[in-house]
Design a protein around this motif. Structure first.
Motif, PDB file in Angstrom:
ATOM      1  N   GLY A  81      87.691 -29.407  24.209  1.00 15.80           N
ATOM      2  CA  GLY A  81      87.256 -29.729  22.853  1.00 15.80           C
ATOM      3  C   GLY A  81      85.766 -29.868  22.664  1.00 15.80           C
ATOM      4  O   GLY A  81      85.293 -29.935  21.520  1.00 15.80           O
ATOM      5  N   SER A  82      84.991 -29.895  23.743  1.00 16.13           N
ATOM      6  CA  SER A  82      83.551 -30.081  23.559  1.00 16.13           C
ATOM      7  C   SER A  82      82.920 -28.897  22.834  1.00 16.13           C
ATOM      8  O   SER A  82      81.988 -29.067  22.046  1.00 16.13           O
ATOM      9  N   GLY A  83      83.425 -27.698  23.080  1.00 17.29           N
ATOM     10  CA  GLY A  83      82.910 -26.528  22.367  1.00 17.29           C
ATOM     11  C   GLY A  83      83.224 -26.579  20.884  1.00 17.29           C
ATOM     12  O   GLY A  83      82.434 -26.108  20.056  1.00 17.29           O
ATOM     13  N   ASP A  84      84.373 -27.153  20.527  1.00 20.63           N
ATOM     14  CA  ASP A  84      84.723 -27.309  19.117  1.00 20.63           C
ATOM     15  C   ASP A  84      83.742 -28.255  18.428  1.00 20.63           C
ATOM     16  O   ASP A  84      83.352 -28.033  17.273  1.00 20.63           O
ATOM     17  N   VAL A  85      83.343 -29.304  19.137  1.00 19.77           N
ATOM     18  CA  VAL A  85      82.356 -30.227  18.582  1.00 19.77           C
ATOM     19  C   VAL A  85      81.019 -29.516  18.368  1.00 19.77           C
ATOM     20  O   VAL A  85      80.366 -29.684  17.333  1.00 19.77           O
ATOM     21  N   LEU A  86      80.609 -28.684  19.338  1.00 20.72           N
ATOM     22  CA  LEU A  86      79.359 -27.938  19.171  1.00 20.72           C
ATOM     23  C   LEU A  86      79.416 -27.034  17.946  1.00 20.72           C
ATOM     24  O   LEU A  86      78.466 -26.995  17.147  1.00 20.72           O
ATOM     25  N   SER A  87      80.513 -26.322  17.767  1.00 18.12           N
ATOM     26  CA  SER A  87      80.601 -25.440  16.602  1.00 18.12           C
ATOM     27  C   SER A  87      80.565 -26.242  15.313  1.00 18.12           C
ATOM     28  O   SER A  87      79.991 -25.804  14.307  1.00 18.12           O
ATOM     29  N   GLY A  88      81.145 -27.442  15.319  1.00 21.05           N
ATOM     30  CA  GLY A  88      81.079 -28.304  14.140  1.00 21.05           C
ATOM     31  C   GLY A  88      79.669 -28.792  13.867  1.00 21.05           C
ATOM     32  O   GLY A  88      79.233 -28.858  12.710  1.00 21.05           O
ATOM     33  N   ILE A  89      78.935 -29.151  14.927  1.00 15.65           N
ATOM     34  CA  ILE A  89      77.543 -29.577  14.755  1.00 15.65           C
ATOM     35  C   ILE A  89      76.722 -28.451  14.140  1.00 15.65           C
ATOM     36  O   ILE A  89      75.958 -28.665  13.184  1.00 15.65           O
ATOM     37  N   VAL A  90      76.869 -27.251  14.660  1.00 19.45           N
ATOM     38  CA  VAL A  90      76.113 -26.114  14.128  1.00 19.45           C
ATOM     39  C   VAL A  90      76.484 -25.856  12.675  1.00 19.45           C
ATOM     40  O   VAL A  90      75.618 -25.607  11.826  1.00 19.45           O
ATOM     41  N   THR A  91      77.764 -25.960  12.349  1.00 17.35           N
ATOM     42  CA  THR A  91      78.209 -25.758  10.970  1.00 17.35           C
ATOM     43  C   THR A  91      77.611 -26.810  10.046  1.00 17.35           C
ATOM     44  O   THR A  91      77.159 -26.500   8.937  1.00 17.35           O
ATOM     45  N   GLY A  92      77.607 -28.074  10.485  1.00 17.13           N
ATOM     46  CA  GLY A  92      77.014 -29.129   9.677  1.00 17.13           C
ATOM     47  C   GLY A  92      75.534 -28.896   9.428  1.00 17.13           C
ATOM     48  O   GLY A  92      75.026 -29.142   8.326  1.00 17.13           O
ATOM     49  N   LEU A  93      74.826 -28.411  10.440  1.00 16.74           N
ATOM     50  CA  LEU A  93      73.401 -28.130  10.279  1.00 16.74           C
ATOM     51  C   LEU A  93      73.176 -26.949   9.330  1.00 16.74           C
ATOM     52  O   LEU A  93      72.225 -26.949   8.538  1.00 16.74           O
ATOM     53  N   LEU A  94      74.049 -25.962   9.381  1.00 17.72           N
ATOM     54  CA  LEU A  94      73.966 -24.856   8.419  1.00 17.72           C
ATOM     55  C   LEU A  94      74.179 -25.376   6.999  1.00 17.72           C
ATOM     56  O   LEU A  94      73.484 -24.969   6.061  1.00 17.72           O
ATOM     57  N   ALA A  95      75.155 -26.267   6.825  1.00 18.78           N
ATOM     58  CA  ALA A  95      75.396 -26.841   5.505  1.00 18.78           C
ATOM     59  C   ALA A  95      74.158 -27.572   4.998  1.00 18.78           C
ATOM     60  O   ALA A  95      73.859 -27.559   3.799  1.00 18.78           O
TER      61      ALA A  95
END
Length: 285
Positions: free
Chosen positions: A226-240
């Protein structure tokens, strides 16, 4: 030249929030989920996107999965999403949905259906996990849909499904990971983040960056489900929040490792979003 990603004044400026801002200033991220029993990855990503500062985050899931999500979420919103036609309608009607994440826990068939609809909208988009693997048999089909607001976040196995020649060249040493990632970004026409202890990032413009989580900056407990899922979420939040794909990828890689170091041994993926406030405090935000 390849930029080494470190915490500096520029990163702090990107992450700081204005005193007079409101939630809509910082964007609305939409995380697409899979079916019942498959939603954990999407919840991890959505919480990470919210923790990193996106103004609003919504999970879009098949109707049978909504109750499961609702039992475990509060600040993250929910909406039913049965098919790609509905996704196109949602994105047409709500322009404030400015960052999308597809892949974690979606399932191959749902990813194969939803990715074209998401890319059609030309919003900032992160593709990870199943959204990458869904096109392993025909990477050229995916490349034809990608645009410069997309970030791909593969680990080396997923990288090899889209770019088998580049993955082999990186494996045998004829290309460095940064060089392989730069060629991949050029081929795909989008930003590519190749995950690892040394995370390589490249934009289609030719810009490259490297985040090194080795030696004194190692984060070995990131080797957990799940750590990779968290990374993708962080990147998505920063894009937002309005960061460019290249900025979001590099800043996200640094925050991800910093959160892991802040927790230390025993880390599991659920802990990562909860460590971001400490990381932000250490940055003086």
């Amino acid at each position: 030249m390849t930029r080494l990603i470190v915490a500096d004044a520029a990163m702090r400026n990107l992450l700081a929030k204005r005193e007079d801002a409101h939630k809509y200033v910082y964007g609305h991220a939409l995380v697409l989920s899979g079916g019942p029993g498959k939603g954990g990855a999407a919840r991890l990503a959505a919480r990470a996107a919210l923790r990193v500062g996106a103004g609003l985050v919504t999970i879009a899931a098949p109707q049978p999965a909504i109750a499961e999500h609702a039992a475990q979420l509060n600040a993250v919103m929910l909406t039913p999403l049965p098919d790609s036609y509905s996704l196109r309608g949602m994105l047409t009607q709500d322009k404030r949905l400015n960052a999308l994440l597809l892949g974690p826990g979606m399932g191959i068939n749902r990813a194969r259906e939803m990715v074209p609809a998401a890319l059609w909208a030309e919003r900032a988009t992160v593709l990870d996990a199943d959204a990458i693997t869904a096109f392993a048999e025909n990477p050229v089909q995916l490349f034809g849909m990608l645009h410069d607001k997309v970030v791909l976040t593969p680990h080396m196995g997923e990288f090899g499904r889209l770019f088998p020649d580049l993955a082999q060249a990186a494996k045998d040493g004829s290309l460095t990971h940064v060089e392989a990632t730069r060629h991949a970004a050029d081929r795909a026409g989008c930003t590519v983040l190749l995950k690892g202890a040394e995370t390589a990032i490249a934009a289609p413009t030719g810009e490259t960056a490297l985040h090194r989580a080795v030696g004194t900056t190692a984060a070995p407990w990131l080797a957990t489900a799940g750590s990779g899922d968290v990374l993708s979420g962080i990147v998505t939040g920063l894009l937002a929040r309005g960061l460019s794909p290249f900025e979001a990828a590099g800043t996200g890689a640094w925050l991800h490792a910093a959160a892991a170091r802040a927790y230390g041994p025993g880390l599991i993926s659920e802990d990562l979003p909860e460590m971001l406030p400490r990381v932000f405090a250490d940055l003086g935000l």
